[in-house]
Design a protein around this motif. Sequence first.
Motif, mmCIF file in Angstrom:
data_model
loop_
_atom_site.group_PDB
_atom_site.id
_atom_site.type_symbol
_atom_site.label_atom_id
_atom_site.label_comp_id
_atom_site.label_asym_id
_atom_site.label_seq_id
_atom_site.Cartn_x
_atom_site.Cartn_y
_atom_site.Cartn_z
ATOM 1 N N LYS A 98 0.833 -1.213 0.000
ATOM 2 C CA LYS A 98 0.000 0.000 0.000
ATOM 3 C C LYS A 98 0.863 1.257 0.000
ATOM 4 O O LYS A 98 0.551 2.252 -0.668
ATOM 5 C CB LYS A 98 -0.946 -0.005 1.207
ATOM 6 N N THR A 99 1.963 1.225 0.756
ATOM 7 C CA THR A 99 2.854 2.381 0.800
ATOM 8 C C THR A 99 3.545 2.569 -0.542
ATOM 9 O O THR A 99 3.706 3.691 -1.027
ATOM 10 C CB THR A 99 3.918 2.194 1.906
ATOM 11 N N ALA A 100 3.965 1.457 -1.155
ATOM 12 C CA ALA A 100 4.630 1.537 -2.454
ATOM 13 C C ALA A 100 3.702 2.119 -3.522
ATOM 14 O O ALA A 100 4.113 2.940 -4.341
ATOM 15 C CB ALA A 100 5.107 0.149 -2.868
ATOM 16 N N THR A 104 5.385 5.786 -2.628
ATOM 17 C CA THR A 104 6.664 5.649 -3.335
ATOM 18 C C THR A 104 6.485 5.836 -4.837
ATOM 19 O O THR A 104 7.278 6.524 -5.500
ATOM 20 C CB THR A 104 7.274 4.269 -3.054
ATOM 21 N N ARG A 105 5.460 5.252 -5.385
ATOM 22 C CA ARG A 105 5.239 5.277 -6.838
ATOM 23 C C ARG A 105 5.132 6.702 -7.375
ATOM 24 O O ARG A 105 5.611 6.989 -8.491
ATOM 25 C CB ARG A 105 3.964 4.496 -7.171
ATOM 26 N N VAL A 106 4.521 7.616 -6.614
ATOM 27 C CA VAL A 106 4.259 8.972 -7.130
ATOM 28 C C VAL A 106 5.402 9.947 -6.856
ATOM 29 O O VAL A 106 5.465 11.014 -7.448
ATOM 30 C CB VAL A 106 2.947 9.532 -6.550
ATOM 31 N N THR A 120 8.436 -7.029 3.852
ATOM 32 C CA THR A 120 7.287 -7.627 4.522
ATOM 33 C C THR A 120 6.289 -8.146 3.495
ATOM 34 O O THR A 120 5.718 -9.226 3.643
ATOM 35 C CB THR A 120 6.608 -6.596 5.435
ATOM 36 N N GLU A 121 6.058 -7.366 2.453
ATOM 37 C CA GLU A 121 5.163 -7.763 1.368
ATOM 38 C C GLU A 121 5.954 -7.730 0.063
ATOM 39 O O GLU A 121 6.356 -6.653 -0.409
ATOM 40 C CB GLU A 121 3.949 -6.832 1.309
ATOM 41 N N LEU A 122 6.184 -8.892 -0.512
ATOM 42 C CA LEU A 122 7.130 -9.028 -1.626
ATOM 43 C C LEU A 122 6.744 -8.201 -2.853
ATOM 44 O O LEU A 122 7.601 -7.744 -3.611
ATOM 45 C CB LEU A 122 7.314 -10.497 -1.994
ATOM 46 N N MET A 123 5.443 -7.966 -3.068
ATOM 47 C CA MET A 123 5.028 -7.230 -4.268
ATOM 48 C C MET A 123 5.387 -5.752 -4.206
ATOM 49 O O MET A 123 5.349 -5.056 -5.231
ATOM 50 C CB MET A 123 3.526 -7.402 -4.508
#
Length: 326
Positions: A98-100, A104-106, A120-123
Amino acid sequence: MNVLIIKISSMGDIIHTLPAITDASNSIPNIMFDWVIEETFSAIPRWHPSVQQIIPIKLRTWKNNWYSLDSWKEYRSFIKKIVKKEYDVIIDAQGLLKTAIFVTRVAKGIKHGLDSVSATELMSCWFYDHCHFVKKNQHAIERIRNLFAICLQYSVPLSIGKYNIKNFFNYYKNQHNIVPYIIFFCVTTCSKKQWPKLYWYNIIQKALNLGYHIKIPFWTVSEELFVKKIKKHFNQVIILSRLTLQEIAIQILKSTAIISVDTGLSHLAAAFDCPNLTLYGPTDPKLVGTYGGRNQLILKSKSNDMRHLTPDFVWSTFEKNFDILK
C-alpha cells in the motif's frame, strides 16, 4: 544530497529509523532528509537535526474511508506536496504494498527498497528502481541501518546506532524535578502484549509502599477507564491525560525510571536512554525490542504468556538492576 524517507508508521518503526539517519549524516556531508510519515507521529522526525521537511500523510484514515470524497481530495493534496521536489534518492523503508502504491510510486527520484526476500510484502518491490537484500534475522534498527547504507553507498558504523534526538530537549532535560517519579506505561494496542491489570495494581502498591511517586499516561477511552480505576484505588498516582508526543517525551526524559509493556513509548524511552524495564510476551525482543543504552532491560516471558511475569519478579528485577532507585 536530498533524500526522501518513506516510513509512515508505527511509532516503534519510526524510532527504529532514526539511527540510520544519524549514520548517513555522519558519513555523507550536507545530506538532508525529507520524511513521509503518518500525521500522528510527525513530531518525532522534527527532533532529528538532519530532517528538514516533514510530509504528513493520513494513509490509515484514507484507507478506512476510501469511499469518501474528502479522503480523495486530501490524497490529491498530498500528491501535490510530494511531487514538488525531485530527490537524489528515495528510500522506502516500509516494505508494504500500500505504501509503495500510494506514496513511493508517485514520488520523484530514484526509488530504493527491500527486495522480495527481505520486504514484509514481496510485491512492494515492483515499484522500486533498485531492490536490496537485507537479512531478516537481525534487529529492526540494524536492518534499516543496513538498508540506508546500501542505498546511499557507505559502510554501516561498527558502533551501536545513535538516535540523535536528545539534544532537541536540552532545555527540558536540564530542569530538575521537584519530586522524582516513575512512569508506568500500562497499556498497548495488542491484547496479547498486555500485562494483567491486577499485576499493575500489585506493583503500584509496591512502589507506593516504598515512597516512589508514579505517573501513568493515557490516550484512548479504554485506557482512560483503566487509569481512572487505578486513580480510584491509589489517589497518590498522577494521571497524565492525552499528552502530545513532545509532552510525553519531556515526561520520559525527566523521569527517574520506567516500567513498560511492549509499546512505542518504550522505544521512545530507549531513544532517550532512560532507565526502562520493558515486559515482553509474544514479541521477539531480539528483532524488535528496545535497543541501545546501558539503561535498557528486557524481561521476556518464556511461554509468551504475560501472566508468567509476576509482580514480585518484575519489581525485584527492577530494583536490582537500576541503581538510580537505591
